[in-house]
Design a protein around this motif. Structure first.
Motif, PDB file in Angstrom:
ATOM      1  N   UNK A 224      -3.946  -1.121  13.646  1.00 33.32           N
ATOM      2  CA  UNK A 224      -4.196  -1.732  12.339  1.00 33.32           C
ATOM      3  C   UNK A 224      -4.794  -0.723  11.370  1.00 33.32           C
ATOM      4  N   UNK A 225      -5.677   0.131  11.882  1.00 31.21           N
ATOM      5  CA  UNK A 225      -6.295   1.157  11.033  1.00 31.21           C
ATOM      6  C   UNK A 225      -5.251   2.160  10.564  1.00 31.21           C
ATOM      7  N   UNK A 226      -4.338   2.565  11.440  1.00 30.58           N
ATOM      8  CA  UNK A 226      -3.254   3.465  11.034  1.00 30.58           C
ATOM      9  C   UNK A 226      -2.428   2.841   9.914  1.00 30.58           C
ATOM     10  N   UNK A 227      -2.074   1.593  10.091  1.00 30.93           N
ATOM     11  CA  UNK A 227      -1.258   0.891   9.100  1.00 30.93           C
ATOM     12  C   UNK A 227      -1.981   0.809   7.759  1.00 30.93           C
ATOM     13  N   UNK A 228      -3.264   0.488   7.803  1.00 34.12           N
ATOM     14  CA  UNK A 228      -4.073   0.389   6.589  1.00 34.12           C
ATOM     15  C   UNK A 228      -4.101   1.724   5.841  1.00 34.12           C
ATOM     16  N   UNK A 229      -4.323   2.811   6.566  1.00 31.54           N
ATOM     17  CA  UNK A 229      -4.382   4.138   5.931  1.00 31.54           C
ATOM     18  C   UNK A 229      -3.021   4.581   5.413  1.00 31.54           C
ATOM     19  N   UNK A 230      -1.973   4.276   6.183  1.00 29.79           N
ATOM     20  CA  UNK A 230      -0.616   4.632   5.729  1.00 29.79           C
ATOM     21  C   UNK A 230      -0.301   3.950   4.410  1.00 29.79           C
ATOM     22  N   UNK A 231      -0.599   2.669   4.316  1.00 24.72           N
ATOM     23  CA  UNK A 231      -0.334   1.928   3.085  1.00 24.72           C
ATOM     24  C   UNK A 231      -1.193   2.446   1.933  1.00 24.72           C
ATOM     25  N   UNK A 232      -2.434   2.831   2.235  1.00 20.79           N
ATOM     26  CA  UNK A 232      -3.311   3.386   1.201  1.00 20.79           C
ATOM     27  C   UNK A 232      -2.763   4.704   0.652  1.00 20.79           C
ATOM     28  N   UNK A 233      -1.978   5.415   1.472  1.00 17.24           N
ATOM     29  CA  UNK A 233      -1.349   6.665   1.036  1.00 17.24           C
ATOM     30  C   UNK A 233      -0.052   6.417   0.268  1.00 17.24           C
TER      31      UNK A 233
END
Length: 78
Positions: A17-26
């Protein structure tokens, strides 16, 4: 997927979930675009976001692609 105890499974899911959150933030709306642009196997990266097993070397590569330090990524993990 490997057999894990409940705590490990929960941490892997939180990691994904953290990976997904950071990817979307990028600015990457889908994982395939991110993986392709950063020379990461699209199918493997998709499994990372689903909370499936990930090797340490892969964590290093993904965090570098996200331009995130270990400290930033794991802040708030317990």
């Amino acid at each position: 997927m490997a057999n894990h105890d409940t705590e490990t499974t929960e941490k892997l899911e939180k990691f994904g979930k953290r990976l997904k959150e950071l990817r979307k933030a990028k600015g990457y709306e889908n994982y395939e675009q991110f993986a392709f642009k950063n020379n990461i196997s699209r199918s493997q990266y998709g499994r990372y976001e689903k909370g499936q097993d990930i090797r340490f070397s892969s964590i290093c590569k993904v965090l570098k692609a996200l331009d995130v330090t270990f400290e930033e990524f794991f802040k708030g993990f317990d």
